[in-house]
Design an enzyme around this catalytic site. Structure first.
Site, PDB file in Angstrom:
ATOM      1  CG  ASN A  11      -0.204  -0.056   2.522  1.00 53.88           C
ATOM      2  OD1 ASN A  11       0.785  -0.785   2.650  1.00 53.88           O
ATOM      3  ND2 ASN A  11      -0.667   0.680   3.510  1.00 53.88           N
ATOM      4  NE  ARG A  12       3.727   2.018   5.006  1.00 48.70           N
ATOM      5  CZ  ARG A  12       4.962   2.011   5.512  1.00 48.70           C
ATOM      6  NH1 ARG A  12       5.894   2.798   5.002  1.00 48.70           N
ATOM      7  NH2 ARG A  12       5.265   1.220   6.524  1.00 48.70           N
ATOM      8  N   GLY A  13       5.256   2.963  -0.621  1.00 52.34           N
ATOM      9  CA  GLY A  13       6.675   2.764  -0.862  1.00 52.34           C
ATOM     10  C   GLY A  13       6.998   1.794  -1.973  1.00 52.34           C
ATOM     11  CB  ILE A  14       9.670  -0.770  -2.241  1.00 51.65           C
ATOM     12  CG1 ILE A  14      10.887   0.167  -2.200  1.00 51.65           C
ATOM     13  CG2 ILE A  14       9.947  -1.970  -3.140  1.00 51.65           C
ATOM     14  CD1 ILE A  14      12.124  -0.459  -1.566  1.00 51.65           C
ATOM     15  NE  ARG A  34       1.398  -3.032   9.910  1.00 54.66           N
ATOM     16  CZ  ARG A  34       2.387  -2.798  10.766  1.00 54.66           C
ATOM     17  NH1 ARG A  34       2.594  -3.615  11.793  1.00 54.66           N
ATOM     18  NH2 ARG A  34       3.150  -1.733  10.606  1.00 54.66           N
ATOM     19  CG  ASP A  48       0.015  -8.542  12.143  1.00 51.98           C
ATOM     20  OD1 ASP A  48       1.151  -8.760  11.676  1.00 51.98           O
ATOM     21  OD2 ASP A  48      -0.189  -8.265  13.339  1.00 51.98           O
ATOM     22  CB  VAL A  49       3.071 -10.527   7.384  1.00 48.76           C
ATOM     23  CG1 VAL A  49       2.463  -9.995   6.105  1.00 48.76           C
ATOM     24  CG2 VAL A  49       4.068  -9.547   7.998  1.00 48.76           C
ATOM     25  N   GLY A  77       7.460  -5.089   5.863  1.00 52.80           N
ATOM     26  CA  GLY A  77       8.579  -5.049   6.795  1.00 52.80           C
ATOM     27  C   GLY A  77       8.547  -3.816   7.677  1.00 52.80           C
ATOM     28  CE1 TYR A 140      14.479  -3.428   7.286  1.00 53.45           C
ATOM     29  CE2 TYR A 140      16.748  -2.975   6.645  1.00 53.45           C
ATOM     30  CZ  TYR A 140      15.408  -3.052   6.328  1.00 53.45           C
ATOM     31  OH  TYR A 140      14.984  -2.757   5.050  1.00 53.45           O
TER      32      TYR A 140
END
Length: 234
Positions: A11-14, A34, A48-49, A77, A140
């Site tokens: 839903n956003r970014g990459i 989410r 929620d993964v 992530g 991370y």
């Protein structure tokens, strides 16, 4: 022919750039989120993964709308940065469970469809941090490094079924996540990038799209860096 595609955290970014790239190709794209919703033209599935039941439900919703999922991009992530001496157990666990655990749960559920179809493409979204390491990001970096071992193990398991499993490892890319970095930190990172600039989300999406294309049918277990040369040699 249009394929059924699922992008976690799309839903956003990459993730959004990846989803749009497939949609532009005419594919039927579902993206997980989410609770923040998704842009028009994409099927939004709340998930929620870290929860196996929610991952299973997301796939079921995508299947009911678009048919068996043929391409999966495990992109969801989070980051919770901190120096090791100050990093709590929960801070470490949450990042590992979301990033690496989420990729595991997503790939496991994806395999159910793909094994029956005897075809499929799974792409895990790692990071240059997982190859180079990153001070203040032990959790991370560990989660992203783990994706390489996960993908290569799955590539061996599922190769005989016609399923490829690969990794894309972006460097510093212009997203909301990178916007949280100080200008000084961004400048230091760019100094180490041979191409001398920050990457764009569409450049990462292009690599993901290629791995799902017919042109990459003989590529599996690979790590494709999209980092301007920052992680060169890894």
């Amino acid at each position: 022919m249009a394929r059924s595609v699922l992008v976690t955290g799309g839903n956003r970014g990459i993730g959004l750039a990846v989803a749009r790239r497939f949609a532009e190709n005419g594919d039927k794209v579902a993206v997980t989120h989410r609770g923040s919703g998704v842009p028009e033209g994409l099927l939004g599935v709340k998930c929620d993964v870290t929860d196996s039941a929610e991952v299973a439900r997301a796939f079921t919703e995508a299947e009911e709308a678009h048919g068996p999922v043929e391409v999966v991009v495990a992109n969801a992530g989070i980051t919770e940065d901190g120096l090791l001496m100050r990093m709590g157990d929960e801070q470490f666990r949450r990042v590992l469970d979301t990033n690496l655990g989420g990729a595991f749960r997503t790939a496991r559920r994806a395999a159910a469809d793909m094994v029956r179809l005897r075809r499929g493409r799974i792409v895990l979204m790692s990071s240059v941090a997982g190859l180079n390491g990153s001070a203040g990001q032990a959790n991370y970096a560990a989660s992203k490094a783990g994706m390489v071992g996960l993908a290569r193990s799955l590539a061996r398991e599922f190769g005989p079924r016609g399923i490829t499993v690969n990794v894309v490892a972006p460097g510093l890319v212009d997203t909301d996540m990178s916007d949280k970095l100080s200008e000084q930190r961004r400048a230091r990172i760019v100094e180490g990038v041979p191409l001398g600039r920050i990457g764009g989300v569409n450049e990462v999406a292009g690599a993901v799209f290629w791995l799902a294309s017919d042109g990459a049918a003989y590529v599996t277990g690979a790590v494709i860096p999209v980092d301007g040369g920052l992680g060169m040699g890894h």
